[in-house]
Scaffold this motif. Structure first.
Motif, mmCIF file in Angstrom:
data_model
loop_
_atom_site.group_PDB
_atom_site.id
_atom_site.type_symbol
_atom_site.label_atom_id
_atom_site.label_comp_id
_atom_site.label_asym_id
_atom_site.label_seq_id
_atom_site.Cartn_x
_atom_site.Cartn_y
_atom_site.Cartn_z
ATOM 1 N N TYR A 54 35.658 45.874 29.912
ATOM 2 C CA TYR A 54 36.072 44.481 29.960
ATOM 3 C C TYR A 54 35.067 43.629 29.182
ATOM 4 O O TYR A 54 33.854 43.761 29.374
ATOM 5 C CB TYR A 54 36.120 43.964 31.403
ATOM 6 C CG TYR A 54 37.364 44.317 32.177
ATOM 7 C CD1 TYR A 54 38.031 45.521 31.971
ATOM 8 C CD2 TYR A 54 37.885 43.445 33.124
ATOM 9 C CE1 TYR A 54 39.159 45.847 32.678
ATOM 10 C CE2 TYR A 54 39.014 43.754 33.843
ATOM 11 C CZ TYR A 54 39.649 44.965 33.626
ATOM 12 O OH TYR A 54 40.783 45.276 34.338
ATOM 13 N N ILE A 56 33.892 39.881 28.854
ATOM 14 C CA ILE A 56 33.958 38.668 29.670
ATOM 15 C C ILE A 56 33.355 37.494 28.903
ATOM 16 O O ILE A 56 32.274 37.616 28.316
ATOM 17 C CB ILE A 56 33.192 38.845 30.994
ATOM 18 C CG1 ILE A 56 33.613 40.133 31.704
ATOM 19 C CG2 ILE A 56 33.374 37.631 31.892
ATOM 20 C CD1 ILE A 56 35.044 40.155 32.147
ATOM 21 N N LYS A 58 32.202 33.598 29.658
ATOM 22 C CA LYS A 58 31.926 32.690 30.767
ATOM 23 C C LYS A 58 31.109 31.515 30.262
ATOM 24 O O LYS A 58 30.260 31.674 29.376
ATOM 25 C CB LYS A 58 31.172 33.426 31.875
ATOM 26 C CG LYS A 58 30.897 32.578 33.116
ATOM 27 C CD LYS A 58 30.194 33.388 34.176
ATOM 28 C CE LYS A 58 29.979 32.566 35.443
ATOM 29 N NZ LYS A 58 31.253 32.157 36.076
ATOM 30 N N ILE A 165 28.937 37.026 36.977
ATOM 31 C CA ILE A 165 29.851 38.030 36.423
ATOM 32 C C ILE A 165 29.851 39.287 37.280
ATOM 33 O O ILE A 165 30.907 39.855 37.584
ATOM 34 C CB ILE A 165 29.456 38.354 34.964
ATOM 35 C CG1 ILE A 165 29.723 37.138 34.063
ATOM 36 C CG2 ILE A 165 30.223 39.570 34.447
ATOM 37 C CD1 ILE A 165 29.176 37.282 32.658
ATOM 38 N N SER A 168 31.801 38.976 40.456
ATOM 39 C CA SER A 168 33.251 38.877 40.288
ATOM 40 C C SER A 168 33.904 40.228 40.011
ATOM 41 O O SER A 168 35.131 40.295 39.883
ATOM 42 C CB SER A 168 33.577 37.915 39.132
ATOM 43 O OG SER A 168 33.185 38.466 37.877
ATOM 44 N N ILE A 169 33.133 41.314 39.937
ATOM 45 C CA ILE A 169 33.672 42.629 39.558
ATOM 46 C C ILE A 169 34.880 43.041 40.404
ATOM 47 O O ILE A 169 35.916 43.442 39.850
ATOM 48 C CB ILE A 169 32.557 43.695 39.609
ATOM 49 C CG1 ILE A 169 31.613 43.524 38.416
ATOM 50 C CG2 ILE A 169 33.150 45.104 39.605
ATOM 51 C CD1 ILE A 169 30.390 44.421 38.455
ATOM 52 N N ARG A 171 37.110 41.347 41.781
ATOM 53 C CA ARG A 171 38.273 40.498 41.534
ATOM 54 C C ARG A 171 38.838 40.662 40.129
ATOM 55 O O ARG A 171 39.906 40.120 39.827
ATOM 56 C CB ARG A 171 37.895 39.024 41.759
ATOM 57 C CG ARG A 171 37.377 38.735 43.155
ATOM 58 C CD ARG A 171 37.278 37.236 43.408
ATOM 59 N NE ARG A 171 36.388 36.577 42.480
ATOM 60 C CZ ARG A 171 35.084 36.421 42.661
ATOM 61 N NH1 ARG A 171 34.510 36.910 43.749
ATOM 62 N NH2 ARG A 171 34.337 35.802 41.769
ATOM 63 N N LEU A 172 38.144 41.376 39.263
ATOM 64 C CA LEU A 172 38.574 41.494 37.875
ATOM 65 C C LEU A 172 39.643 42.563 37.653
ATOM 66 O O LEU A 172 40.267 42.607 36.605
ATOM 67 C CB LEU A 172 37.361 41.815 36.975
ATOM 68 C CG LEU A 172 36.298 40.723 36.858
ATOM 69 C CD1 LEU A 172 35.112 41.243 36.052
ATOM 70 C CD2 LEU A 172 36.876 39.472 36.205
ATOM 71 N N ILE A 174 38.930 45.734 37.454
ATOM 72 C CA ILE A 174 38.350 46.831 36.699
ATOM 73 C C ILE A 174 38.343 48.121 37.518
ATOM 74 O O ILE A 174 38.449 49.226 36.956
ATOM 75 C CB ILE A 174 36.926 46.465 36.220
ATOM 76 C CG1 ILE A 174 36.432 47.476 35.181
ATOM 77 C CG2 ILE A 174 35.957 46.361 37.386
ATOM 78 C CD1 ILE A 174 35.148 47.035 34.494
ATOM 79 N N GLU A 210 33.787 42.743 47.495
ATOM 80 C CA GLU A 210 32.529 42.157 47.020
ATOM 81 C C GLU A 210 31.327 42.704 47.784
ATOM 82 O O GLU A 210 30.219 42.738 47.256
ATOM 83 C CB GLU A 210 32.593 40.621 47.162
ATOM 84 C CG GLU A 210 33.589 39.962 46.222
ATOM 85 C CD GLU A 210 33.556 38.449 46.319
ATOM 86 O OE1 GLU A 210 32.478 37.909 46.647
ATOM 87 O OE2 GLU A 210 34.585 37.807 46.065
#
Length: 224
Positions: A54, A56, A58, A165, A168-169, A171-172, A174, A210
């Motif tokens: 990914y 990203i 930001k 970042i 947030s892993i 929620r991405l 991935i 999380e």
């Protein structure tokens, strides 16, 4: 543990050196005894399988406003002082890579009931392999009564951006992508050993949230 079956999926990933051999479908009794060690050996050949990447973008923002607080005649006041603002917006680009390490893959990762087989993947790992600040497009506003942001403050903002970042892993998506792409590699391999695609399930041992960041993050590759 949430499980799912993937159907009619084409092999979209390089098999990272895993070789496939066409063999005649053995009888069910023979398969139950003999194909599990063979599957383990084939999966272990994959070693570290990178399954997702990914990129990203930001923007880290910081707003530093001077305010005067106090009380007069038992009444509190909170007043923004004029000409005392400092603001900054820092664009950042980062790359996250997810992989699954099959080095310790064993019979504990396989469950078989009759003709159905479930492969429980090792926990995925996610690495923040790179991060870069776009200094050219960084926007800064500092009123004439305030000092400019220091290098130490800028470094702190960048570190906060990386931490955001990483947080947030889950929620991405991935992790889901890592599982799907691992299935695209493993399902054809298992089918070669005589299993029907509808009888194959690829799963992680749990749903990651999380709270699992410390487990998922590969700290050895995180930039400082």
């Amino acid at each position: 543990m949430r499980r799912f079956a993937l159907y009619a999926m084409a092999v979209a990933f390089v098999l990272c050196g895993c070789t496939q051999r066409k063999e005649a479908k053995p009888k069910a009794e023979y398969r139950a005894i003999d194909t599990i060690p063979m599957l383990i050996m084939q999966v272990q050949k994959c070693s570290r399988l990178y399954t997702a990447e990914y990129n990203i973008h930001k923007i880290v923002t910081y707003d530093d406003i001077v305010r005067l607080k106090g009380s007069v005649l038992k009444r509190d006041f909170n007043v923004k002082l004029p000409l005392g603002d400092r603001k900054i917006a820092i664009p950042m680009d980062a790359t996250l890579k997810a992989y699954i390490d099959f080095e310790g893959f064993s019979e504990r990762n396989i469950e078989r009931r009759g003709n159905k087989i479930t492969v429980i993947l090792p926990d995925p790992k996610v690495a923040l392999t790179s991060s870069k600040v776009d200094h050219k497009n960084t926007k800064e506003y500092v009123s004439f009564t305030r000092s400019h942001f220091t290098d130490a403050e800028m470094a702190s903002f960048e570190q906060q951006g990386r931490a955001s970042i990483i947080a947030s892993i889950p929620r991405l998506g991935i992790i889901e992508t890592a599982r799907d792409n691992a299935a695209r590699v493993l399902i054809p391999m298992i089918k070669q050993m005589g299993y029907a695609e509808s009888d194959i399930t690829i799963a992680f041992r749990k749903d990651f949230t999380e709270r699992d960041i410390s487990v998922l993050l590969d700290n050895s590759t995180v930039e400082r």
